[in-house]
Design a protein around this motif. Structure first.
Motif, short mmCIF file in Angstrom:
data_model
loop_
_atom_site.label_atom_id
_atom_site.label_comp_id
_atom_site.label_asym_id
_atom_site.label_seq_id
_atom_site.Cartn_x
_atom_site.Cartn_y
_atom_site.Cartn_z
N SER A 145 0.83 -1.21 0.00
CA SER A 145 0.00 0.00 0.00
C SER A 145 0.86 1.26 0.00
CB SER A 145 -0.92 0.02 1.23
OG SER A 145 -1.85 -1.02 1.14
N HIS A 146 1.94 1.23 0.77
CA HIS A 146 2.80 2.41 0.82
C HIS A 146 3.66 2.56 -0.45
CE1 HIS A 146 1.66 4.20 4.54
NE2 HIS A 146 1.87 3.09 5.22
N ILE A 147 4.02 1.48 -1.09
CA ILE A 147 4.70 1.59 -2.38
C ILE A 147 3.76 2.25 -3.39
CG2 ILE A 147 5.63 0.30 -4.35
CD1 ILE A 147 6.73 -1.72 -2.23
N THR A 148 2.50 1.83 -3.38
CA THR A 148 1.49 2.45 -4.24
C THR A 148 1.35 3.93 -3.92
OG1 THR A 148 0.29 0.36 -4.42
CG2 THR A 148 -0.95 2.37 -4.90
N GLN A 149 1.32 4.26 -2.64
CA GLN A 149 1.22 5.66 -2.22
C GLN A 149 2.39 6.48 -2.76
OE1 GLN A 149 1.66 6.15 2.00
NE2 GLN A 149 0.92 8.27 1.98
N ILE A 150 3.59 5.96 -2.64
CA ILE A 150 4.78 6.67 -3.11
C ILE A 150 4.67 6.96 -4.61
CG2 ILE A 150 7.25 6.39 -3.62
CD1 ILE A 150 7.46 4.99 -0.84
N VAL A 151 4.30 5.97 -5.38
CA VAL A 151 4.20 6.15 -6.83
C VAL A 151 3.10 7.15 -7.17
CG1 VAL A 151 3.68 4.96 -9.00
CG2 VAL A 151 5.20 3.89 -7.32
N ARG A 152 1.98 7.09 -6.47
CA ARG A 152 0.88 8.04 -6.71
C ARG A 152 1.31 9.47 -6.40
NH1 ARG A 152 -2.53 6.76 -2.69
NH2 ARG A 152 -1.91 8.60 -1.51
N VAL A 153 1.99 9.65 -5.27
CA VAL A 153 2.46 10.98 -4.88
C VAL A 153 3.45 11.50 -5.92
CG1 VAL A 153 3.81 12.25 -3.15
CG2 VAL A 153 2.01 10.68 -2.42
N MET A 154 4.34 10.65 -6.37
CA MET A 154 5.31 11.08 -7.38
C MET A 154 4.61 11.48 -8.67
SD MET A 154 8.36 8.34 -6.67
CE MET A 154 9.49 9.02 -7.89
N ALA A 155 3.64 10.71 -9.11
CA ALA A 155 2.92 11.03 -10.35
C ALA A 155 2.22 12.38 -10.23
CB ALA A 155 1.92 9.94 -10.68
N LYS A 156 1.69 12.67 -9.06
CA LYS A 156 0.97 13.94 -8.86
C LYS A 156 1.89 15.15 -8.92
CE LYS A 156 -3.21 12.27 -6.80
NZ LYS A 156 -4.13 12.29 -5.69
N GLN A 157 3.19 14.95 -8.80
CA GLN A 157 4.11 16.09 -8.91
C GLN A 157 4.10 16.69 -10.33
OE1 GLN A 157 5.21 17.20 -5.89
NE2 GLN A 157 3.97 15.40 -5.33
N TYR A 158 3.66 15.89 -11.29
CA TYR A 158 3.60 16.36 -12.68
C TYR A 158 2.16 16.67 -13.12
CZ TYR A 158 8.32 15.92 -14.65
OH TYR A 158 9.63 16.11 -14.99
N ARG A 159 1.25 16.81 -12.19
CA ARG A 159 -0.16 17.00 -12.56
C ARG A 159 -0.36 18.22 -13.44
NH1 ARG A 159 -1.26 16.83 -6.85
NH2 ARG A 159 -0.38 18.73 -6.04
N LYS A 160 0.36 19.30 -13.20
CA LYS A 160 0.24 20.50 -14.05
C LYS A 160 1.04 20.34 -15.33
CE LYS A 160 -0.65 23.70 -10.28
NZ LYS A 160 -0.11 24.83 -9.48
N ALA A 161 2.17 19.67 -15.25
CA ALA A 161 3.07 19.55 -16.40
C ALA A 161 2.45 18.73 -17.54
CB ALA A 161 4.39 18.93 -15.97
N VAL A 162 1.58 17.80 -17.22
CA VAL A 162 1.04 16.93 -18.28
C VAL A 162 -0.02 17.63 -19.12
CG1 VAL A 162 1.57 14.80 -17.06
CG2 VAL A 162 -0.68 15.82 -16.80
#
Length: 164
Positions: A145-162
């Motif tokens: 669950s926390h590995i999933t959380q880490i990946v989700r948080v990282m993906a959200k760092q580019y939410r504006k960039a995409v």
């Protein structure tokens, strides 16, 4: 999928390596960004996982093994990482998490648990009676669950960039 110790250990022993490959050496923006107020960055999640390995998983398994339901589990401070290594550089945090996890797995294997041991019970402060099998399965699910959380948080760092 039914719980099997060797299968569980296969995940548990890979978590530190997975996090090292994913996070070590990345620019801070990837490892310190979060999803907003009251959320955790990948760095904080690694600190949380390390704190949990240092304070609850084997400690609770020992309680089940040695005391059963006669000794309830102590509460777990889900924010305890704030006092337990959060200020460490991420590479050092990953190192110590790996060391703690390696030792926990070594101890767990040394117990040579069998079906009788997996059925032993303890008392969780929020959920009541739990088995050793459930505790160990939760440890694996917690990691994933926390590995999933880490990946989700990282993906959200580019939410504006995409863009749209």
């Amino acid at each position: 999928m039914d719980f099997e110790l060797d299968s569980a250990i296969a995940v548990l022993e890979r978590t530190p390596r997975t996090l090292r490959v994913l996070l070590d050496g990345l620019p801070d923006g990837w490892t310190t960004g979060n999803e907003g107020p009251n959320t955790w960055s990948p760095h904080e999640v690694v600190a949380h996982l390390r704190h949990a390995d240092r304070t609850i998983w084997l400690a609770r398994a020992v309680i089940i093994r040695d005391h059963g339901e006669a000794m309830p589990f102590p509460e777990f401070d889900r924010e305890g990482q704030r006092l337990d290594g959060i200020d460490m550089p991420l590479s050092a945090l990953l190192d110590t998490f790996d060391e703690v996890r390696t030792e926990n797995i070594r101890v767990l294997r040394s117990w040579q648990l069998d079906e009788t041991d997996f059925a032993r019970t303890g008392v969780h402060p929020a959920f009541g009676v739990v088995t050793m099998r459930q505790l160990l399965a939760t440890w694996v699910a917690h990691d994933l669950s926390h590995i999933t959380q880490i990946v989700r948080v990282m993906a959200k760092q580019y939410r504006k960039a995409v863009g749209p």
